[in-house]
Write a protein that holds these residues in place. Structure first.
Motif, PDB file in Angstrom:
ATOM      1  N   GLN A   5       0.833  -1.197   0.000  1.00  0.00           N
ATOM      2  CA  GLN A   5       0.000   0.000   0.000  1.00  0.00           C
ATOM      3  C   GLN A   5       0.872   1.253   0.000  1.00  0.00           C
ATOM      4  O   GLN A   5       1.904   1.316   0.681  1.00  0.00           O
ATOM      5  CB  GLN A   5      -0.924  -0.005   1.225  1.00  0.00           C
ATOM      6  CG  GLN A   5      -1.917   1.125   1.217  1.00  0.00           C
ATOM      7  CD  GLN A   5      -3.016   0.944   2.253  1.00  0.00           C
ATOM      8  OE1 GLN A   5      -3.167  -0.114   2.840  1.00  0.00           O
ATOM      9  NE2 GLN A   5      -3.794   1.983   2.457  1.00  0.00           N
ATOM     10  N   LEU A  50      -7.767   2.025  -3.639  1.00  0.00           N
ATOM     11  CA  LEU A  50      -6.460   1.713  -3.067  1.00  0.00           C
ATOM     12  C   LEU A  50      -5.383   2.152  -4.048  1.00  0.00           C
ATOM     13  O   LEU A  50      -5.531   1.970  -5.262  1.00  0.00           O
ATOM     14  CB  LEU A  50      -6.354   0.202  -2.821  1.00  0.00           C
ATOM     15  CG  LEU A  50      -5.028  -0.331  -2.301  1.00  0.00           C
ATOM     16  CD1 LEU A  50      -4.772   0.149  -0.866  1.00  0.00           C
ATOM     17  CD2 LEU A  50      -5.010  -1.860  -2.369  1.00  0.00           C
ATOM     18  N   VAL A  52      -1.188   1.587  -4.611  1.00  0.00           N
ATOM     19  CA  VAL A  52      -0.079   0.745  -4.179  1.00  0.00           C
ATOM     20  C   VAL A  52       1.191   1.166  -4.905  1.00  0.00           C
ATOM     21  O   VAL A  52       1.150   1.894  -5.904  1.00  0.00           O
ATOM     22  CB  VAL A  52      -0.356  -0.753  -4.438  1.00  0.00           C
ATOM     23  CG1 VAL A  52      -1.573  -1.224  -3.644  1.00  0.00           C
ATOM     24  CG2 VAL A  52      -0.516  -1.055  -5.918  1.00  0.00           C
ATOM     25  N   TRP A 104      -7.070  -8.020  -6.007  1.00  0.00           N
ATOM     26  CA  TRP A 104      -7.691  -7.123  -5.035  1.00  0.00           C
ATOM     27  C   TRP A 104      -9.172  -6.933  -5.369  1.00  0.00           C
ATOM     28  O   TRP A 104     -10.036  -7.028  -4.496  1.00  0.00           O
ATOM     29  CB  TRP A 104      -6.964  -5.778  -5.019  1.00  0.00           C
ATOM     30  CG  TRP A 104      -7.608  -4.758  -4.148  1.00  0.00           C
ATOM     31  CD1 TRP A 104      -7.402  -4.581  -2.804  1.00  0.00           C
ATOM     32  CD2 TRP A 104      -8.582  -3.772  -4.537  1.00  0.00           C
ATOM     33  NE1 TRP A 104      -8.189  -3.542  -2.343  1.00  0.00           N
ATOM     34  CE2 TRP A 104      -8.920  -3.031  -3.385  1.00  0.00           C
ATOM     35  CE3 TRP A 104      -9.194  -3.444  -5.738  1.00  0.00           C
ATOM     36  CZ2 TRP A 104      -9.840  -1.985  -3.415  1.00  0.00           C
ATOM     37  CZ3 TRP A 104     -10.102  -2.406  -5.765  1.00  0.00           C
ATOM     38  CH2 TRP A 104     -10.414  -1.694  -4.614  1.00  0.00           C
TER      39      TRP A 104
END
Length: 162
Positions: A5, A50, A52, A104
């Motif tokens: 992350q 998200l 990353v 994910w």
């Protein structure tokens, strides 16, 4: 290579990657004059999305963002974007980031993943996405102003889950 992350401390290494990709203007539809602040606001996702980074040791070599493709009735389909540092291209970083995003999205319960604007001239990305289960579901002719090839099509690509 590890994918983890994004943290605020990563931005100093992510920004040069985003800046270089966007300024090249040959793959992304982002404004090449975007500032660091504008880029950060665009690239760093808020939940349920998200962001990353792909790292080798303490060096960021790539980054990805993922989340719902659209709000409301479209929120069951995910989307993602990927950028790789110029010195790390051709080493599987983009593929690893894409596989991470697909995993994910499946874990989050999305029905599939849609890419809204893949330049048809970005042959490496189109081939990678096809290998990972995407298909071109439509192309908008001449929708992308490539800096050397002129106007090329933008593919909409989709990978259904399940």
């Amino acid at each position: 290579m590890q994918i983890r992350q994004f943290t605020d401390a990563d931005w100093s290494q992510v920004w040069p990657i985003v800046r270089d990709v966007v300024r090249a203007a040959d793959t992304f539809t982002y404004d090449p004059t975007m500032t660091a602040e504008q880029s950060r606001a665009t690239w760093v996702e808020q939940p349920p999305g998200l962001t990353v980074v792909a790292v080798e040791g303490d060096r960021v070599i790539g980054t990805a963002k993922m989340g719902p493709n659209r709000p409301g009735p479209g929120a069951h389909v995910s989307t993602a974007s990927f950028m790789v540092a110029s010195g790390a291209r051709g080493r599987g970083v983009g593929g690893s980031l894409c596989r991470f995003a697909l995993d994910w999205a499946r874990q989050q319960g999305y029905a599939g993943m849609q890419f809204n604007a893949v330049a048809e001239s970005n042959h490496a990305a189109v081939a990678l996405y096809r290998r990972l289960g995407f298909r071109v579901v439509g192309t908008v002719p001449g929708a992308f102003a490539h800096p050397t090839r002129g106007r090329v099509g933008l593919h909409v690509m989709y990978c259904p889950f399940g």
